[in-house]
Each structure stands twice: as structure tokens, then as C-alpha cells.
Design a protein around this motif. Structure first.
Motif, PDB file in Angstrom:
ATOM      1  N   GLN A   1       2.104  -5.260 -13.913  1.00  0.00           N
ATOM      2  CA  GLN A   1       2.702  -4.278 -14.823  1.00  0.00           C
ATOM      3  C   GLN A   1       1.633  -3.519 -15.616  1.00  0.00           C
ATOM      4  O   GLN A   1       1.797  -2.334 -15.905  1.00  0.00           O
ATOM      5  N   GLU A   2       0.542  -4.214 -15.928  1.00  0.00           N
ATOM      6  CA  GLU A   2      -0.555  -3.544 -16.634  1.00  0.00           C
ATOM      7  C   GLU A   2      -1.131  -2.425 -15.758  1.00  0.00           C
ATOM      8  O   GLU A   2      -1.316  -1.292 -16.202  1.00  0.00           O
ATOM      9  N   ARG A   3      -1.376  -2.755 -14.503  1.00  0.00           N
ATOM     10  CA  ARG A   3      -1.947  -1.766 -13.574  1.00  0.00           C
ATOM     11  C   ARG A   3      -0.977  -0.601 -13.372  1.00  0.00           C
ATOM     12  O   ARG A   3      -1.359   0.562 -13.302  1.00  0.00           O
ATOM     13  N   LYS A   4       0.299  -0.939 -13.316  1.00  0.00           N
ATOM     14  CA  LYS A   4       1.311   0.091 -13.093  1.00  0.00           C
ATOM     15  C   LYS A   4       1.352   1.072 -14.274  1.00  0.00           C
ATOM     16  O   LYS A   4       1.340   2.294 -14.082  1.00  0.00           O
ATOM     17  N   LEU A   5       1.366   0.517 -15.490  1.00  0.00           N
ATOM     18  CA  LEU A   5       1.453   1.390 -16.674  1.00  0.00           C
ATOM     19  C   LEU A   5       0.190   2.245 -16.818  1.00  0.00           C
ATOM     20  O   LEU A   5       0.259   3.402 -17.244  1.00  0.00           O
ATOM     21  N   ILE A   6      -0.965   1.678 -16.438  1.00  0.00           N
ATOM     22  CA  ILE A   6      -2.209   2.463 -16.475  1.00  0.00           C
ATOM     23  C   ILE A   6      -2.124   3.604 -15.466  1.00  0.00           C
ATOM     24  O   ILE A   6      -2.414   4.763 -15.774  1.00  0.00           O
ATOM     25  N   ARG A   7      -1.688   3.267 -14.246  1.00  0.00           N
ATOM     26  CA  ARG A   7      -1.573   4.287 -13.188  1.00  0.00           C
ATOM     27  C   ARG A   7      -0.596   5.395 -13.575  1.00  0.00           C
ATOM     28  O   ARG A   7      -0.780   6.565 -13.218  1.00  0.00           O
ATOM     29  N   LEU A   8       0.451   5.033 -14.307  1.00  0.00           N
ATOM     30  CA  LEU A   8       1.454   6.023 -14.716  1.00  0.00           C
ATOM     31  C   LEU A   8       1.020   6.784 -15.966  1.00  0.00           C
ATOM     32  O   LEU A   8       1.731   7.665 -16.439  1.00  0.00           O
ATOM     33  N   GLY A   9      -0.149   6.400 -16.512  1.00  0.00           N
ATOM     34  CA  GLY A   9      -0.695   7.131 -17.650  1.00  0.00           C
ATOM     35  C   GLY A   9      -0.005   6.839 -18.967  1.00  0.00           C
ATOM     36  O   GLY A   9      -0.053   7.663 -19.888  1.00  0.00           O
ATOM     37  N   MET A  10       0.630   5.643 -19.085  1.00  0.00           N
ATOM     38  CA  MET A  10       1.375   5.382 -20.321  1.00  0.00           C
ATOM     39  C   MET A  10       1.045   4.033 -20.956  1.00  0.00           C
ATOM     40  O   MET A  10       1.748   3.615 -21.877  1.00  0.00           O
ATOM     41  N   ARG A  11      -0.016   3.350 -20.491  1.00  0.00           N
ATOM     42  CA  ARG A  11      -0.315   2.031 -21.073  1.00  0.00           C
ATOM     43  C   ARG A  11      -0.584   2.123 -22.576  1.00  0.00           C
ATOM     44  O   ARG A  11      -0.192   1.231 -23.342  1.00  0.00           O
TER      45      ARG A  11
ATOM     46  N   ARG B   1       0.840  -1.208   0.000  1.00  0.00           N
ATOM     47  CA  ARG B   1       0.000   0.000   0.000  1.00  0.00           C
ATOM     48  C   ARG B   1       0.876   1.259   0.000  1.00  0.00           C
ATOM     49  O   ARG B   1       0.664   2.188  -0.768  1.00  0.00           O
ATOM     50  N   ARG B   2       1.892   1.260   0.834  1.00  0.00           N
ATOM     51  CA  ARG B   2       2.754   2.446   0.929  1.00  0.00           C
ATOM     52  C   ARG B   2       3.679   2.567  -0.280  1.00  0.00           C
ATOM     53  O   ARG B   2       3.995   3.674  -0.714  1.00  0.00           O
ATOM     54  N   TYR B   3       4.076   1.435  -0.825  1.00  0.00           N
ATOM     55  CA  TYR B   3       4.888   1.430  -2.053  1.00  0.00           C
ATOM     56  C   TYR B   3       4.089   2.029  -3.216  1.00  0.00           C
ATOM     57  O   TYR B   3       4.573   2.897  -3.943  1.00  0.00           O
ATOM     58  N   GLU B   4       2.821   1.600  -3.349  1.00  0.00           N
ATOM     59  CA  GLU B   4       2.014   2.097  -4.472  1.00  0.00           C
ATOM     60  C   GLU B   4       1.694   3.587  -4.324  1.00  0.00           C
ATOM     61  O   GLU B   4       1.539   4.287  -5.325  1.00  0.00           O
ATOM     62  N   GLU B   5       1.617   4.051  -3.100  1.00  0.00           N
ATOM     63  CA  GLU B   5       1.405   5.486  -2.888  1.00  0.00           C
ATOM     64  C   GLU B   5       2.601   6.294  -3.396  1.00  0.00           C
ATOM     65  O   GLU B   5       2.493   7.494  -3.612  1.00  0.00           O
ATOM     66  N   SER B   6       3.733   5.609  -3.582  1.00  0.00           N
ATOM     67  CA  SER B   6       4.971   6.286  -3.992  1.00  0.00           C
ATOM     68  C   SER B   6       5.297   6.092  -5.471  1.00  0.00           C
ATOM     69  O   SER B   6       6.370   6.490  -5.918  1.00  0.00           O
ATOM     70  N   TRP B   7       4.402   5.474  -6.244  1.00  0.00           N
ATOM     71  CA  TRP B   7       4.681   5.186  -7.661  1.00  0.00           C
ATOM     72  C   TRP B   7       4.898   6.458  -8.482  1.00  0.00           C
ATOM     73  O   TRP B   7       4.123   7.418  -8.369  1.00  0.00           O
ATOM     74  N   ALA B   8       5.905   6.434  -9.363  1.00  0.00           N
ATOM     75  CA  ALA B   8       6.138   7.543 -10.303  1.00  0.00           C
ATOM     76  C   ALA B   8       7.002   7.051 -11.455  1.00  0.00           C
ATOM     77  O   ALA B   8       7.822   6.144 -11.283  1.00  0.00           O
ATOM     78  N   ALA B   9       6.798   7.656 -12.633  1.00  0.00           N
ATOM     79  CA  ALA B   9       7.684   7.383 -13.773  1.00  0.00           C
ATOM     80  C   ALA B   9       8.900   8.294 -13.659  1.00  0.00           C
ATOM     81  O   ALA B   9       8.841   9.359 -13.037  1.00  0.00           O
TER      82      ALA B   9
END
Ligand SMILES: [Mg+2]
Length: 229
Positions: free
Chosen positions: A128-138, A93-101
Motif C-alpha cells: 500500500q505504501e508503494r501504491k500510494l507513492i506511485r499514485l502521487g498521494m502518500r 506486472r500487468r496489473y501494476e501497469e494499469s494502476w490509477a486513482a
């Protein structure tokens, strides 16, 4: 033959995995009342590297690998599944709050708009799919291949060739960009692609024969033009 495609690694190439992981574990340890210091960080990273290698080799499922990381880090091999799951979930949870490209990613993708882009990762597809969507680049990538669905992982040449097939291009027309010299750049080179090692830390020295090195993705468009000749 002109380069027409770029395949990308995700973690520590597009996505600042190390920065998010560092911030996430430190915040989690503080919340758990555990020491959040350099020693804890070193142990966390060593355990992650070792257990993740067993996961990518097929020795552990994704959930087992998370439990194993919690047990090994806490030094409690008998920690029950539910408590290991809860502990790891707090970290996630805390790791995902820190996600950034990384800030150089979108400018590089914009500058390379004439190429076909795809992703080849050794992490799980769902993640990885969720990550790329969250980062706005999927939507920047026409294909997303991950080792858990592919049944083979980098640096196996079959993983790189499957990704080239998904792009619809032969390996010699594709560059692979990743932060790991061994898994990414050498693996790609040995599969017949153009291996590009993204050496953000600037570890120095000449790259091995047949491997290109860039310090930042800002240098990638120029490199690919030179490779194409
Ligand atoms: Mg990586």
C-alpha cells in the motif's frame, strides 16, 4: 464534538483496484494464450476473494496467498512454487501497469485540507505504501496502518482504534471512508467512528442505522460538514 480526521480505505476507495485488476488479468491471460473472457474474470475474482479472506485471517502468508490464487485459478493444485510465483508475477506486472486513482480522490482531499488524514487497509503495508507513492498521494496521509503490521484487521474495532490513536484523535472525531459496507462502514461505526460507505456502484437501499452513504467522494465534504453539525 467536531470531526477533525478522516481515515481511508485504499482499494476501490482511493485506488481503482477493480479496474486495474480487470485490465491486468485480461492482459495477462491474453499474453499466456488463455481465454480472456467473462468466465475467466468471474473465476479470478471468486478465487481472489476467498483466498484473500484466508490471508487477512492469518491462515496464509502474502506469498502463499499469491501461489494459492494461481493454483486455484489454473485448477492445478500441484503447480510448483516457482511456476506459481512466475505466473502470478506476470499478472502483477500487468496489473501494476494499469494502476490509477479514481478521479474524485484528489479533489476531495483538496476540499478536506483542514482535516487530518490517515489510511487503514487490510492489505500489506509495503504494497500500500508503494501504491500510494506511485499514485502521487502518500504525502496526503499522516499515518498508514495495515493489517499485516497491525496484527488485527478490519472490521475488528482494535484496528480502527489503533488508526484513531495514530491520527491523535478520539474515534468520535474521525470518519472512516470505505467501499465495503461490512468491513469498512459497519466496522467503523461499531468502533465508535463515523462510518461512511462509498457506494460507487449505487447498490441502492437505505444504509443501516448509524452509517452514512455517498455515491462519490464529491459528496464527502458536504456530508462531513453536516455530521459535524
Ligand atoms: Mg476497499
Amino acid at each position: 464534538m467536531a470531526l477533525a480526521g478522516v481515515l481511508w480505505d485504499v482499494d476501490d476507495t482511493l485506488f481503482d483496484h477493480s479496474g486495474a485488476e480487470r485490465a491486468g488479468i485480461l492482459r495477462h491471460l491474453e499474453a499466456e494464450g488463455l481465454p480472456a473472457d467473462g468466465r475467466a474474470l468471474g473465476l479470478w475474482h471468486a478465487v481472489a476473494e476467498e483466498v484473500h479472506a484466508r490471508f487477512t485471517a492469518g491462515g496464509l502468508t502474502f506469498h502463499e496467498h499469491r501461489r494459492e490464487r494461481a493454483r486455484r485459478f489454473l485448477g492445478d493444485p500441484d503447480l510448483p512454487d516457482d511456476r506459481a510465483d512466475a505466473w502470478f508475477a506476470g499478472y502483477v506486472r500487468r496489473y501494476e501497469e494499469s494502476w490509477a486513482a479514481f478521479p474524485d480522490v484528489l479533489p476531495a482531499l483538496d476540499a478536506l485540507g483542514g482535516y487530518r488524514h490517515g489510511v487503514l487497509s487490510n492489505a500489506s503495508l509495503a504494497r500500500q505504501e508503494r501504491k500510494l507513492i506511485r499514485l502521487g498521494m502518500r504525502d496526503r496521509f499522516s499515518c498508514l496502518l495495515c493489517s499485516d503490521r497491525l496484527g488485527t484487521a478490519k472490521p475488528d474495532p482494535r484496528a480502527f482504534r489503533a488508526a484513531c490513536d495514530a491520527l491523535g484523535l478520539p474515534p468520535q472525531r474521525v470518519a472512516y471512508v470505505g467501499d465495503r459496507l461490512d468491513l469498512d462502514a459497519l466496522g467503523a461505526r461499531d468502533a465508535g467512528l463515523h462510518g461512511v460507505w462509498l457506494d460507487r456502484a449505487g447498490t441502492g437501499g437505505d444504509p443501516p442505522p448509524g452509517v452514512h452513504r455517498v455515491r462519490t467522494l464529491a459528496d464527502l465534504p458536504g456530508l462531513l460538514r453536516r455530521v459535524t453539525g
